[in-house]
Motif scaffolding. Structure first.
Motif, mmCIF file in Angstrom:
data_model
loop_
_atom_site.group_PDB
_atom_site.id
_atom_site.type_symbol
_atom_site.label_atom_id
_atom_site.label_comp_id
_atom_site.label_asym_id
_atom_site.label_seq_id
_atom_site.Cartn_x
_atom_site.Cartn_y
_atom_site.Cartn_z
ATOM 1 N N ARG A 151 -4.970 3.503 -2.504
ATOM 2 C CA ARG A 151 -4.607 2.153 -2.976
ATOM 3 C C ARG A 151 -5.510 1.088 -2.359
ATOM 4 N NH1 ARG A 151 1.855 0.986 -3.484
ATOM 5 N NH2 ARG A 151 2.285 2.523 -5.077
ATOM 6 N N GLY A 170 -8.197 -1.435 -4.390
ATOM 7 C CA GLY A 170 -7.831 -2.850 -4.430
ATOM 8 C C GLY A 170 -9.028 -3.770 -4.543
ATOM 9 N N LEU A 190 0.820 -1.215 0.000
ATOM 10 C CA LEU A 190 0.000 0.000 0.000
ATOM 11 C C LEU A 190 0.853 1.263 0.000
ATOM 12 C CD1 LEU A 190 -2.773 -1.126 2.509
ATOM 13 C CD2 LEU A 190 -2.969 -0.914 0.023
#
Length: 198
Positions: A163, A167, A82
């Motif tokens: 992020r 995801g 991340l």
């Protein structure tokens, strides 16, 4: 060799205390290190060089030094992919009531987290084959860097949040639950709204 039989009774990674229990003296360990039979990961933590290389050798070393600690903040973000940052030190959390450990190598930064939420989001990841360490989950790590963004940096927190949301395995509901438990739900929700609106 006597030390060979004793060494065979030890796991791939072990401490000086474990070596003493099977009859290996510290001077034997240092001789084996100098002969490249063992690698010293940290003071008092050794690994057999003929074992597979650990994926996270520094995290493994610190976990042996402080078994109750949990990998956190940017170190945990790196484990969960991340962040692109390479942490300059292993970042670990210990309960606020614990005395912070002092570890010179690998470089280590210690945070003291509240006892009531300390175990929230702890999971095990494999640092080396068959050897697990304690790391905060991806959602807990995102919430932690968000609530401590003054220390780790606003951009680090926002990139991690972006992020995570993007995801495939993101669990925004769990993220919000953890944020509530850690008293940072309102600013985190506002950041999520901005990121998802753009």
């Amino acid at each position: 060799m006597v030390w060979g039989e004793r060494l065979a009774r030890l796991p791939a990674t072990f401490t000086t205390g474990e070596a003493l229990r099977v009859g290996l003296h510290p001077r034997d360990l240092y001789r084996l290190r100098d002969e490249a039979v063992l690698a010293e990961l940290s003071r008092g933590v050794f690994r057999k060089v003929d074992e597979p290389a650990p994926r996270y050798p520094d995290l493994l070393a610190v976990a042996y030094r402080v078994p109750r600690a949990v990998v956190c903040l940017v170190s945990a973000l790196a484990v969960h992919d991340l962040t692109d940052q390479v942490p300059q030190a292993v970042q670990i959390a210990v309960p606020r009531t614990s005395r912070p450990p002092r570890i010179d190598y690998p470089p280590t930064e210690v945070s003291r987290f509240g006892v009531d939420t300390f175990e929230l989001g702890v999971e095990l990841i494999e640092a080396a084959p068959g050897e697990a360490i304690r790391v905060y989950s991806a959602p807990r790590s995102v919430v932690d860097v968000f609530r401590l963004r003054g220390r780790v940096g606003e951009s680090t927190a926002l990139i991690a949040l972006r992020r995570y949301i993007a995801g495939r395995d993101s669990r925004v509901g769990e993220l919000i639950e953890i944020a509530h438990a850690l008293d940072v739900a309102r600013p985190l929700r506002a950041a999520i709204d901005v990121l998802t609106a753009s």
